[in-house]
Design a protein around this motif. Structure first.
Motif, mmCIF file in Angstrom:
data_model
loop_
_atom_site.group_PDB
_atom_site.id
_atom_site.type_symbol
_atom_site.label_atom_id
_atom_site.label_comp_id
_atom_site.label_asym_id
_atom_site.label_seq_id
_atom_site.Cartn_x
_atom_site.Cartn_y
_atom_site.Cartn_z
ATOM 1 N N ASP A 134 20.210 38.889 31.882
ATOM 2 C CA ASP A 134 20.192 37.482 32.287
ATOM 3 C C ASP A 134 19.123 36.742 31.487
ATOM 4 O OD1 ASP A 134 19.120 35.190 34.242
ATOM 5 O OD2 ASP A 134 21.186 35.671 34.776
ATOM 6 N N GLY A 135 19.492 35.603 30.938
ATOM 7 C CA GLY A 135 18.552 34.812 30.154
ATOM 8 C C GLY A 135 18.377 35.287 28.727
ATOM 9 N N ALA A 136 19.225 36.186 28.269
ATOM 10 C CA ALA A 136 19.116 36.724 26.911
ATOM 11 C C ALA A 136 19.339 35.627 25.870
ATOM 12 C CB ALA A 136 20.134 37.841 26.706
ATOM 13 N N THR A 137 18.752 35.841 24.696
ATOM 14 C CA THR A 137 18.904 34.903 23.580
ATOM 15 C C THR A 137 19.985 35.413 22.638
ATOM 16 O OG1 THR A 137 16.586 34.231 23.703
ATOM 17 C CG2 THR A 137 17.753 33.780 21.643
ATOM 18 N N VAL A 138 20.917 34.522 22.331
ATOM 19 C CA VAL A 138 22.055 34.857 21.479
ATOM 20 C C VAL A 138 22.005 33.962 20.244
ATOM 21 C CG1 VAL A 138 24.565 35.010 21.319
ATOM 22 C CG2 VAL A 138 23.426 35.451 23.515
ATOM 23 N N ALA A 139 21.935 34.563 19.076
ATOM 24 C CA ALA A 139 21.966 33.793 17.832
ATOM 25 C C ALA A 139 23.416 33.624 17.385
ATOM 26 C CB ALA A 139 21.156 34.494 16.744
ATOM 27 N N VAL A 140 23.742 32.394 16.980
ATOM 28 C CA VAL A 140 25.099 32.086 16.523
ATOM 29 C C VAL A 140 25.014 31.259 15.241
ATOM 30 C CG1 VAL A 140 26.128 32.158 18.831
ATOM 31 C CG2 VAL A 140 25.185 30.004 17.961
ATOM 32 N N PRO A 141 26.081 31.247 14.428
ATOM 33 C CA PRO A 141 26.072 30.411 13.217
ATOM 34 C C PRO A 141 25.917 28.932 13.582
ATOM 35 C CG PRO A 141 27.922 31.953 13.196
ATOM 36 C CD PRO A 141 27.344 31.995 14.575
ATOM 37 N N ASN A 142 25.227 28.192 12.741
ATOM 38 C CA ASN A 142 24.960 26.786 13.062
ATOM 39 C C ASN A 142 25.942 25.824 12.412
ATOM 40 O OD1 ASN A 142 24.162 26.766 10.375
ATOM 41 N ND2 ASN A 142 22.261 25.648 10.751
ATOM 42 N N LEU A 159 31.506 36.542 28.713
ATOM 43 C CA LEU A 159 30.095 36.180 28.814
ATOM 44 C C LEU A 159 29.906 34.702 29.107
ATOM 45 C CD1 LEU A 159 28.751 38.295 25.842
ATOM 46 C CD2 LEU A 159 28.445 38.767 28.276
ATOM 47 N N ILE A 160 30.827 33.888 28.637
ATOM 48 C CA ILE A 160 30.804 32.454 28.896
ATOM 49 C C ILE A 160 32.236 31.999 29.134
ATOM 50 C CG2 ILE A 160 28.728 31.957 27.534
ATOM 51 C CD1 ILE A 160 30.599 31.029 25.247
ATOM 52 N N THR A 161 32.374 30.785 29.648
ATOM 53 C CA THR A 161 33.679 30.143 29.765
ATOM 54 C C THR A 161 33.603 28.807 29.048
ATOM 55 O OG1 THR A 161 34.096 31.181 31.915
ATOM 56 C CG2 THR A 161 35.448 29.273 31.333
ATOM 57 N N LEU A 162 34.552 28.563 28.162
ATOM 58 C CA LEU A 162 34.595 27.295 27.447
ATOM 59 C C LEU A 162 35.486 26.304 28.187
ATOM 60 C CD1 LEU A 162 34.948 28.653 23.796
ATOM 61 C CD2 LEU A 162 32.902 27.656 24.846
ATOM 62 N N ALA A 177 30.880 27.456 31.834
ATOM 63 C CA ALA A 177 30.203 28.399 32.720
ATOM 64 C C ALA A 177 29.405 29.386 31.881
ATOM 65 C CB ALA A 177 31.212 29.140 33.599
ATOM 66 N N ASN A 178 28.176 29.654 32.327
ATOM 67 C CA ASN A 178 27.265 30.546 31.606
ATOM 68 C C ASN A 178 26.556 31.408 32.643
ATOM 69 O OD1 ASN A 178 25.454 31.781 29.905
ATOM 70 N ND2 ASN A 178 24.375 29.917 29.310
ATOM 71 N N PRO A 179 27.297 32.357 33.262
ATOM 72 C CA PRO A 179 26.757 33.102 34.410
ATOM 73 C C PRO A 179 25.507 33.912 34.100
ATOM 74 C CG PRO A 179 28.796 34.094 33.609
ATOM 75 C CD PRO A 179 28.669 32.768 32.939
ATOM 76 N N LYS A 180 25.304 34.325 32.858
ATOM 77 C CA LYS A 180 24.102 35.081 32.504
ATOM 78 C C LYS A 180 22.980 34.174 31.998
ATOM 79 C CE LYS A 180 25.984 39.679 31.433
ATOM 80 N NZ LYS A 180 24.983 40.491 32.157
ATOM 81 N N ARG A 194 18.880 38.812 9.783
ATOM 82 C CA ARG A 194 17.413 38.901 9.858
ATOM 83 C C ARG A 194 16.874 38.480 11.213
ATOM 84 N NH1 ARG A 194 18.238 36.601 4.700
ATOM 85 N NH2 ARG A 194 17.577 34.525 5.411
ATOM 86 N N SER A 195 17.706 37.839 12.013
ATOM 87 C CA SER A 195 17.256 37.374 13.327
ATOM 88 C C SER A 195 17.278 38.461 14.381
ATOM 89 C CB SER A 195 18.142 36.210 13.798
ATOM 90 O OG SER A 195 19.411 36.675 14.268
ATOM 91 N N LEU A 196 17.847 39.618 14.076
ATOM 92 C CA LEU A 196 18.062 40.633 15.104
ATOM 93 C C LEU A 196 16.770 41.182 15.698
ATOM 94 C CD1 LEU A 196 21.118 42.569 13.633
ATOM 95 C CD2 LEU A 196 21.050 41.227 15.747
ATOM 96 N N ASP A 197 15.670 41.081 14.986
ATOM 97 C CA ASP A 197 14.383 41.514 15.552
ATOM 98 C C ASP A 197 13.862 40.529 16.588
ATOM 99 O OD1 ASP A 197 14.151 43.884 14.071
ATOM 100 O OD2 ASP A 197 13.318 42.796 12.349
ATOM 101 N N ASP A 198 14.363 39.304 16.564
ATOM 102 C CA ASP A 198 13.808 38.235 17.396
ATOM 103 C C ASP A 198 14.721 37.779 18.512
ATOM 104 O OD1 ASP A 198 11.548 38.102 15.632
ATOM 105 O OD2 ASP A 198 12.785 36.951 14.238
ATOM 106 N N VAL A 199 15.984 38.233 18.515
ATOM 107 C CA VAL A 199 16.927 37.825 19.551
ATOM 108 C C VAL A 199 17.516 39.074 20.191
ATOM 109 C CG1 VAL A 199 17.466 35.681 18.332
ATOM 110 C CG2 VAL A 199 18.912 37.705 17.965
#
Length: 277
Positions: A134-142, A159-162, A177-180, A194-199
């Motif tokens: 819960d509250g995890a950080t997810v990196a996505v393309p911008n 994980l989400i509902t659009l 919806a973003n239950p987590k 390169r973001s995998l160490d930080d997210v």
């Protein structure tokens, strides 16, 4: 910031690449004239590798003189194609091409679908997506279509509902919806590995995952399904050049049984062949 823009420095790089890389008219045919070398832009993996296989093993027999120009981003190959310093490119999918044409005023068209590079979710912290905290950080393309693609992949895993009607250009604003209570970090696609160490997890495009040494079929904790997938990479040209004989030869080779076997043998499920346009 979600965008399809390039900074001035990247624009300068594009000029440098085209000035020193595309060759003179005596070395390569002008775009669309059907003669001389076909200059094709591509990202290194898998597009550049597929094209190199064709160049080294199939092109001569097909009567095709092929030159490959590699790029490290998703904008410059289309800019160069529109300007005529490339004859074709191979790296993008139809939703991305449509959005690029719309936002940039370009007139680029698809010739043939070549292969599917499935997008995946990667992590250094968990091995099962159901364990995402819960509250995890997810990196996505911008950038527009790849962010929408990433969010659809997360939605497919529950994980989400659009929102209804959220299309290829969906953004975090379209999450219903973003239950987590996931937190989204929007990054340039090339920065995602390169973001995998930080997210906690990152949704990474196939070529950038492979560039970073990951095997999507083995290392992704979630991988896109090939069924009804609209994101096959395609050979693109500037409108009017679809019937260039050089382009037609390359299109035929891209969906040949030889290339299909090369993709299956080399990528072992990390890239999936497409056998018809």
């Amino acid at each position: 910031m979600r965008k399809l823009v390039i900074p001035a420095a990247a624009a300068a790089l594009a000029l440098a690449l085209t000035a020193c890389g595309s060759g003179s008219d005596s070395d390569s045919g002008k775009s669309g004239d059907g003669d001389g070398t076909l200059v094709v832009g591509a990202t290194a993996v898998p597009a550049g590798e597929v094209l190199t296989y064709i160049k080294d093993n199939l092109a001569e027999k097909a009567g095709l003189d092929l030159e490959i120009k590699e790029f490290t981003d998703y904008v410059l190959p289309n800019t160069a194609l529109q300007e005529g310093t490339l004859d074709a490119n191979l790296y993008q999918n139809q939703p991305f091409l449509d959005e690029f044409n719309k936002s940039k005023g370009t007139d680029l068209v698809s010739v043939v679908k070549a292969y599917l590079p499935p997008m995946g979710v990667y992590s250094k912290k968990i091995e099962d997506i159901s364990k995402l905290a819960d509250g995890a950080t997810v990196a996505v393309p911008n950038e527009t279509t790849n962010e929408g693609r990433a969010l659809k992949l997360l939605a497919a895993k529950g994980l989400i509902t659009l929102k209804d009607g959220a299309g290829a250009n969906a953004s975090p604003a379209d999450i219903e919806a973003n239950p987590k209570h996931l937190k989204f970090k929007e990054l340039e696609p090339a920065q995602l590995p390169r973001s995998l160490d930080d997210v906690d997890v990152a949704v990474i495009n196939n070529n950038y995952a492979q560039d970073a040494g990951y095997s999507p079929a083995k290392d992704a904790i979630v991988l896109e399904s090939a069924k009804d997938n609209p994101y096959a990479n395609l050979l693109a040209v500037k409108r009017g050049n679809e019937d260039d004989p050089r382009v037609e030869k390359l299109a035929k080779l891209l969906v040949s049984s030889d290339v299909k076997k090369f993709i299956e043998d080399k990528y072992k499920g990390s890239v999936l062949p497409v056998t018809s346009g």
